[in-house]
Write an enzyme that holds these catalytic residues in place. Sequence first.
Site, mmCIF file in Angstrom:
data_model
loop_
_atom_site.group_PDB
_atom_site.id
_atom_site.type_symbol
_atom_site.label_atom_id
_atom_site.label_comp_id
_atom_site.label_asym_id
_atom_site.label_seq_id
_atom_site.Cartn_x
_atom_site.Cartn_y
_atom_site.Cartn_z
ATOM 1 N N LYS A 204 0.869 -1.184 0.000
ATOM 2 C CA LYS A 204 0.000 0.000 0.000
ATOM 3 C C LYS A 204 0.904 1.231 0.000
ATOM 4 O O LYS A 204 1.571 1.515 0.987
ATOM 5 C CB LYS A 204 -0.902 0.042 1.232
ATOM 6 C CG LYS A 204 -1.948 1.154 1.102
ATOM 7 C CD LYS A 204 -2.374 1.801 2.393
ATOM 8 C CE LYS A 204 -1.441 2.844 2.916
ATOM 9 N NZ LYS A 204 -1.365 4.094 2.136
ATOM 10 N N GLU B 141 10.175 1.131 10.476
ATOM 11 C CA GLU B 141 11.219 2.150 10.246
ATOM 12 C C GLU B 141 10.524 3.496 10.427
ATOM 13 O O GLU B 141 9.748 3.916 9.582
ATOM 14 C CB GLU B 141 11.812 1.944 8.851
ATOM 15 C CG GLU B 141 13.201 2.513 8.720
ATOM 16 C CD GLU B 141 13.166 3.953 8.275
ATOM 17 O OE1 GLU B 141 13.199 4.833 9.172
ATOM 18 O OE2 GLU B 141 13.073 4.190 7.074
ATOM 19 N N GLU C 176 10.757 16.336 14.700
ATOM 20 C CA GLU C 176 11.184 16.194 13.313
ATOM 21 C C GLU C 176 10.633 17.378 12.501
ATOM 22 O O GLU C 176 9.424 17.577 12.438
ATOM 23 C CB GLU C 176 10.603 14.862 12.790
ATOM 24 C CG GLU C 176 11.435 14.211 11.752
ATOM 25 C CD GLU C 176 10.955 12.792 11.423
ATOM 26 O OE1 GLU C 176 9.850 12.386 11.836
ATOM 27 O OE2 GLU C 176 11.707 12.081 10.738
#
Length: 474
Positions: free
Chosen positions: A171, A246, A378
């Site tokens: 996906k 990840e 981030e």
Amino acid sequence: MEGKHYINGEWSTEGDGVIDVRNPATGELFGTVPNGGEAEATKAIEAAEAAFPEWSKTTAYHRAELLMKWHDLLLENKQEVAEILTKEMGKPLAEAIGEIEYSASFISWYAEEGKRVYGHTIPASKDSKRIQIIKQPVGVVVSITPWNFPAAMMARKMAPALAAGCTFVAKPAKLTPLTAVKIYELAEQAGFPKGVINLVTGSAGKIGKVFTSHPAVRKLTFTGSTEIGKELMKQSSETMLNLSLELGGHAPIIVLDDADIDSAVKGVMASKFRNAGQTCVCGNRIYVQESIVDEFSRKLQEAAGKLKVGNGLDEGVEIGPLVDKDGYEKVEKHVQDAVGKGAKVLVGGDGQTANEAYFYNPTILLNANPDMLVMNEETFGPVAPIMSFKTDEEAVKLANDTRFGLAAYFFTESMSRGTYIAENLDYGIVGWNDGLPSAAQAPFGGMKESGIGREGGQEGLEAFLETKYISIQL
Ligand code: ADP
């Protein structure tokens, strides 16, 4: 471009209408993909389940041949695939071509490495026994990938899974599904049997639920945010899925006073500004030893000020648009917060938005401190905050003061200082005088909340294998 699902060897458009894919450099409609959900995800998994027994028994040599055909097709068509990638994601065309070559490098490396799935035997404690360990493909693999590397993240999962003998359902991200569609067209041409590779586009939530609950699925490999990774981990507890996650990062870069400053600037530029700062391994915060802060920041400012911002398809552009409005607003928020807390803008600090396209200028901030958002969250944009430090121990402490542990970088010419730093950073990937450590043959992944498992290298193949212990009583 009209994208489709690829399920059991057939292209289809089922689902609840379509999802528009826009070019982030112009805001224009580039294409559509079907808005699939539970039904399409289920069909794809069942196709992969049906294909598994035969595929898993083919030889690694046969699988390598198919992988290498796919690899060659990808490189022959790299210009076309890269243009699709740039049009849906925004990165400069040269970087997109680099991403296709990088993707192909995973395919060729795993085509070979699949031939080296070794088991072993262990001496038993009784003469009448034999202990054998064999490795077998884990089974049906599902994959969920992000928008920032639409080709490479998929190739890095798909190549080892197929090489190991697993069947696969992907996906892609909602913002960038068309690169995946094109890569699947090439994989079909390469000749993978029906059901071995499947692609479903559409609702992440609905497809994700089926991926984590269908009993035929044995492995989920995910790249994306820590937040969604945690959610998928919770969902996966029902079927006890084997997971590779990840997730996000917050990479520190340490520049010691004995570094070669010009090469440190080059390394920081590569790590920080690639993909406009939208990678999970991008340097997010820069710690520079106090005696060289002036020289380093002046040189970094000069280099960042020269970067050309624009549409990634235009000649010479090095910084494309941010992927969407949310991404732009986050970057703006980080810069405003830093300035409000005492940072000085050396270059950049602003952007241009028009027609749903969001460009942020390369930005260098001086006098950063640990209270700033940019030093903790981030940023996913072209912003480099610089903070000074006094001792190597202090630099390591600052670098490790985060819940993330994906990539870290440092620059020094000293073997002993470098060894101390490399061994004490709590990160899965460490670049020593190197801003671009990723490579097909090396294990990539994070510690702490940056994830579980490794992709790439021998570890990346192991991720798709089960260990079976056979105890033989003679
Ligand atoms: P990013 O925005 O950095 O790509 P996300 O974690 O939001 O990170 O997205 C990564 C991938 O996860 C995308 O393919 C996205 O569609 C998918 N995703 C987002 N939410 C969910 C969810 N609830 N279940 C499954 N997949 C999801």
